[in-house]
Design a protein around this motif. Structure first.
Motif, PDB file in Angstrom:
ATOM      1  N   ARG A  63       0.856  -1.188   0.000  1.00  0.00           N
ATOM      2  CA  ARG A  63       0.000   0.000   0.000  1.00  0.00           C
ATOM      3  C   ARG A  63       0.891   1.235   0.000  1.00  0.00           C
ATOM      4  O   ARG A  63       1.925   1.251   0.669  1.00  0.00           O
ATOM      5  CB  ARG A  63      -0.887   0.036   1.239  1.00  0.00           C
ATOM      6  N   PRO A  64       0.512   2.294  -0.726  1.00  0.00           N
ATOM      7  CA  PRO A  64       1.314   3.519  -0.692  1.00  0.00           C
ATOM      8  C   PRO A  64       1.502   4.007   0.742  1.00  0.00           C
ATOM      9  O   PRO A  64       0.574   3.974   1.552  1.00  0.00           O
ATOM     10  CB  PRO A  64       0.491   4.514  -1.516  1.00  0.00           C
ATOM     11  N   LEU A  65       2.706   4.429   1.051  1.00  0.00           N
ATOM     12  CA  LEU A  65       3.019   4.860   2.416  1.00  0.00           C
ATOM     13  C   LEU A  65       2.203   6.079   2.835  1.00  0.00           C
ATOM     14  O   LEU A  65       1.841   6.212   3.994  1.00  0.00           O
ATOM     15  CB  LEU A  65       4.517   5.132   2.544  1.00  0.00           C
ATOM     16  N   ARG A  66       1.879   6.960   1.895  1.00  0.00           N
ATOM     17  CA  ARG A  66       1.070   8.135   2.232  1.00  0.00           C
ATOM     18  C   ARG A  66      -0.290   7.707   2.776  1.00  0.00           C
ATOM     19  O   ARG A  66      -0.829   8.330   3.677  1.00  0.00           O
ATOM     20  CB  ARG A  66       0.883   9.034   1.017  1.00  0.00           C
ATOM     21  N   ARG A  67      -0.838   6.621   2.259  1.00  0.00           N
ATOM     22  CA  ARG A  67      -2.133   6.126   2.748  1.00  0.00           C
ATOM     23  C   ARG A  67      -2.014   5.437   4.102  1.00  0.00           C
ATOM     24  O   ARG A  67      -3.015   5.047   4.692  1.00  0.00           O
ATOM     25  CB  ARG A  67      -2.747   5.167   1.738  1.00  0.00           C
ATOM     26  N   GLN A  68      -0.779   5.288   4.572  1.00  0.00           N
ATOM     27  CA  GLN A  68      -0.548   4.647   5.865  1.00  0.00           C
ATOM     28  C   GLN A  68       0.035   5.654   6.860  1.00  0.00           C
ATOM     29  O   GLN A  68       0.800   5.300   7.743  1.00  0.00           O
ATOM     30  CB  GLN A  68       0.384   3.443   5.694  1.00  0.00           C
ATOM     31  N   CYS A  69      -0.330   6.925   6.675  1.00  0.00           N
ATOM     32  CA  CYS A  69       0.034   8.015   7.590  1.00  0.00           C
ATOM     33  C   CYS A  69       1.490   8.456   7.511  1.00  0.00           C
ATOM     34  O   CYS A  69       2.003   9.064   8.447  1.00  0.00           O
ATOM     35  CB  CYS A  69      -0.331   7.674   9.033  1.00  0.00           C
ATOM     36  N   VAL A  70       2.189   8.141   6.416  1.00  0.00           N
ATOM     37  CA  VAL A  70       3.549   8.648   6.245  1.00  0.00           C
ATOM     38  C   VAL A  70       3.435   9.970   5.490  1.00  0.00           C
ATOM     39  O   VAL A  70       3.321  10.001   4.277  1.00  0.00           O
ATOM     40  CB  VAL A  70       4.450   7.648   5.491  1.00  0.00           C
ATOM     41  N   LEU A  94       9.591   8.862  -3.078  1.00  0.00           N
ATOM     42  CA  LEU A  94       9.325   7.427  -3.023  1.00  0.00           C
ATOM     43  C   LEU A  94       8.925   7.006  -1.616  1.00  0.00           C
ATOM     44  O   LEU A  94       8.087   6.127  -1.432  1.00  0.00           O
ATOM     45  CB  LEU A  94      10.545   6.625  -3.484  1.00  0.00           C
ATOM     46  N   LEU A  95       9.503   7.672  -0.610  1.00  0.00           N
ATOM     47  CA  LEU A  95       9.179   7.336   0.781  1.00  0.00           C
ATOM     48  C   LEU A  95       7.788   7.792   1.192  1.00  0.00           C
ATOM     49  O   LEU A  95       7.267   7.321   2.197  1.00  0.00           O
ATOM     50  CB  LEU A  95      10.224   7.937   1.722  1.00  0.00           C
ATOM     51  N   SER A  96       7.182   8.676   0.428  1.00  0.00           N
ATOM     52  CA  SER A  96       5.804   9.061   0.765  1.00  0.00           C
ATOM     53  C   SER A  96       4.809   8.502  -0.243  1.00  0.00           C
ATOM     54  O   SER A  96       3.714   8.123   0.129  1.00  0.00           O
ATOM     55  CB  SER A  96       5.670  10.579   0.875  1.00  0.00           C
ATOM     56  N   GLU A  97       5.184   8.424  -1.506  1.00  0.00           N
ATOM     57  CA  GLU A  97       4.253   7.963  -2.536  1.00  0.00           C
ATOM     58  C   GLU A  97       4.408   6.474  -2.859  1.00  0.00           C
ATOM     59  O   GLU A  97       3.475   5.855  -3.346  1.00  0.00           O
ATOM     60  CB  GLU A  97       4.441   8.774  -3.829  1.00  0.00           C
ATOM     61  N   GLY A  98       5.580   5.918  -2.609  1.00  0.00           N
ATOM     62  CA  GLY A  98       5.836   4.517  -2.936  1.00  0.00           C
ATOM     63  C   GLY A  98       5.356   3.573  -1.858  1.00  0.00           C
ATOM     64  O   GLY A  98       4.740   3.962  -0.867  1.00  0.00           O
ATOM     65  N   THR A  99       5.644   2.304  -2.053  1.00  0.00           N
ATOM     66  CA  THR A  99       5.304   1.272  -1.084  1.00  0.00           C
ATOM     67  C   THR A  99       6.578   0.801  -0.391  1.00  0.00           C
ATOM     68  O   THR A  99       7.684   1.083  -0.848  1.00  0.00           O
ATOM     69  CB  THR A  99       4.634   0.067  -1.781  1.00  0.00           C
ATOM     70  N   LEU A 100       6.425   0.066   0.695  1.00  0.00           N
ATOM     71  CA  LEU A 100       7.601  -0.497   1.374  1.00  0.00           C
ATOM     72  C   LEU A 100       8.360  -1.440   0.452  1.00  0.00           C
ATOM     73  O   LEU A 100       9.591  -1.483   0.486  1.00  0.00           O
ATOM     74  CB  LEU A 100       7.178  -1.225   2.644  1.00  0.00           C
ATOM     75  N   THR A 101       7.644  -2.180  -0.384  1.00  0.00           N
ATOM     76  CA  THR A 101       8.308  -3.082  -1.328  1.00  0.00           C
ATOM     77  C   THR A 101       9.168  -2.291  -2.301  1.00  0.00           C
ATOM     78  O   THR A 101      10.314  -2.670  -2.572  1.00  0.00           O
ATOM     79  CB  THR A 101       7.263  -3.920  -2.086  1.00  0.00           C
ATOM     80  N   GLU A 102       8.641  -1.182  -2.813  1.00  0.00           N
ATOM     81  CA  GLU A 102       9.413  -0.356  -3.749  1.00  0.00           C
ATOM     82  C   GLU A 102      10.635   0.264  -3.073  1.00  0.00           C
ATOM     83  O   GLU A 102      11.727   0.290  -3.647  1.00  0.00           O
ATOM     84  CB  GLU A 102       8.522   0.736  -4.340  1.00  0.00           C
TER      85      GLU A 102
END
Length: 122
Positions: A63-70, A94-102
């Motif tokens: 899930r995008p990190l921004r959607r997880q409160c980052v 990438l740390l706000s729009e990307g995923t942990l996998t990315e």
């Protein structure tokens, strides 16, 4: 007028090391998919600590990190973790729009790159 309590000054703490992460040379020697999984787990634990995620919950890796409160500020703070701990530069967006996998994939790729490509010295 009475003086107030003396202000206490705490020395700034250095960058946090990723918990559960082997020495930077170890992921370089592993197959890419294995190092991505290990880095992904370490990055997830670090973000869960920063976000104070309850033990029974987990951040989603796809899930995008921004959607997880980052939020952007947390992304900039978190950017220091792979940069200082592993000498790998990760783009803040990438740390706000990307995923942990990315993010883990970028960090794993950076570990295999030359120091100049990782953001380090020559």
């Amino acid at each position: 007028m009475t003086p107030g309590p003396a202000a206490t000054h705490t020395a700034p703490q250095g960058p946090r090391r990723l918990t559960g992460l082997p020495a930077p040379a170890a992921p370089r020697a592993m197959p890419t998919d294995t190092s991505v999984r290990i880095l992904q787990a370490a990055l997830r634990r670090e973000l869960e600590l920063r976000l104070r995620v309850p033990p029974a919950h987990r951040l989603g890796t796809d899930r995008p990190l921004r959607r997880q409160c980052v939020h952007p500020l947390l992304a900039l703070q978190f950017k220091r973790t792979p940069k200082h701990g592993l000498e790998v530069e990760v783009p803040a967006d990438l740390l706000s729009e990307g995923t942990l996998t990315e993010v883990a994939t970028v960090v794993a790729a950076g570990l295999g790159a030359s120091p100049a490509m990782r953001g380090g010295g020559p």
